[in-house]
Enzyme design. Structure first.
Site, mmCIF file in Angstrom:
data_model
loop_
_atom_site.group_PDB
_atom_site.id
_atom_site.type_symbol
_atom_site.label_atom_id
_atom_site.label_comp_id
_atom_site.label_asym_id
_atom_site.label_seq_id
_atom_site.Cartn_x
_atom_site.Cartn_y
_atom_site.Cartn_z
ATOM 1 C CE LYS A 69 -4.438 -1.787 1.841
ATOM 2 N NZ LYS A 69 -5.415 -1.408 2.953
ATOM 3 C CG ASP A 106 -8.615 0.839 3.433
ATOM 4 O OD1 ASP A 106 -9.275 0.147 2.681
ATOM 5 O OD2 ASP A 106 -7.484 0.643 3.506
#
Ligand code: ATR
Length: 277
Positions: A69, A106
């Site tokens: 990420k 997210d």
């Protein structure tokens, strides 16, 4: 394969356990899109080369998961505000010119799940207590503040991680010691578990909701099991509870729309599909 066959997927290491191919595969079918969503295993040292290969093969983009990420964010030419603030990307879109756009969905998934599942019990301007200070907590704290939370109290076993997170998030983010989280619990409108406690095979998060507001909402990012001991405890104290599966489903929506076109929905059929063995 013709040019109008749309390809995307998820890059991770390991990646075999990812449920994203099942989710996107379902949405592709539901919307009648000619495309595919595949899992791509890439070691950390091969990540960049893997992304370049997918771009060369004409892929529309990809989700990225652990441990890529942060690398994904570094590689991107265009970075959304929320990905920059969170310091990690989970969604990449490859432009027709071959550039990489990075986003982090997210926090979006977290907020959308609350809005859908807690209804008007969740007020975005209320006070939140966030337990944990890892990667998921960063996205959640940032998105709660962005949505106007009056105050976000962070408690983490390792106090320094909570301090570092709060320092980056501004004056409305404050820290209490892990051993003291029952104090801010009294005034919290939202209580969030972002730790790995309560996950199958892990010890539960020991918490009593006896002093919590009866109007508060409790939510967990752990979704195996769906009803964690944390949520059970909140529910038996009369709080509204929101499980963690919805966050996973909602965070996938922006990527699907960017790569494939249609706006996918999260409903009971999708939830049942994802809960199936
Ligand atoms: P992620 O980045 O995916 O959120 P992580 O960095 O491993 O994952 O964070 C997991 C969270 O669970 C952390 O907040 C961690 O606390 P520490 O920062 O002190 O490690 C928390 N956690 C894990 N095991 C815990 C335990 N036994 N008690 C309390 N918190 C725990």
């Amino acid at each position: 394969m013709t040019d109008d066959f749309l390809r995307a997927g998820v890059i991770g290491w390991p990646v075999a356990h990812s449920k994203s191919p099942r989710l996107h595969g379902f949405w592709l079918k539901r919307h009648g899109v000619a495309g595919s969503y595949e899992a791509v295993a890439a070691r950390p040292e091969d990540f960049e080369q893997t992304v370049r290969r997918l771009i060369a093969q004409g892929w529309r983009g990809a989700n990225v998961t652990i441990p890529h990420k942060e690398s994904a964010l570094r590689m991107a030419e265009i970075v959304s505000d929320r990905a920059a603030a969170i310091g990690a990307a989970n969604t990449l879109v490859f432009t027709p010119g071959g550039a990489i756009e990075a986003d982090n969905t997210d926090g979006f998934g977290f907020i959308e799940n609350l809005a859908q599942s807690a209804g008007d019990r969740w007020r975005s301007e209320g006070e939140a207590l966030v337990l944990g200070a890892g990667g998921a907590a960063r996205a959640i704290v940032w998105s709660l503040l962005e949505r106007g939370a009056a105050r976000v109290v962070i408690a983490n076993r390792t106090r320094e991680r909570a301090d570092a997170l709060a320092a980056e998030m501004g004056a409305r983010a404050v820290v209490v010691d892990w051993s003291d989280f029952h104090d801010p619990l009294r005034s919290a409108d939202l209580i969030v578990n972002t730790t790995s406690l309560g996950m199958e095979g892990r010890p539960p998060l020991e918490i009593s909701f006896a002093s919590a507001k009866s109007t508060a909402v409790a939510t967990d990012i752990v979704y195996v099991p769906l009803m964690t001991p944390f949520l059970e405890s909140a529910r038996s104290a009369g709080l509204r509870v929101v499980d963690g599966l919805g966050m996973l489903l909602h965070q996938a929506r922006p990527g699907f729309e960017a790569w494939f076109g249609p706006e996918p929905q999260v409903d009971d059929e999708v939830r049942r599909l994802m809960l199936a063995p």
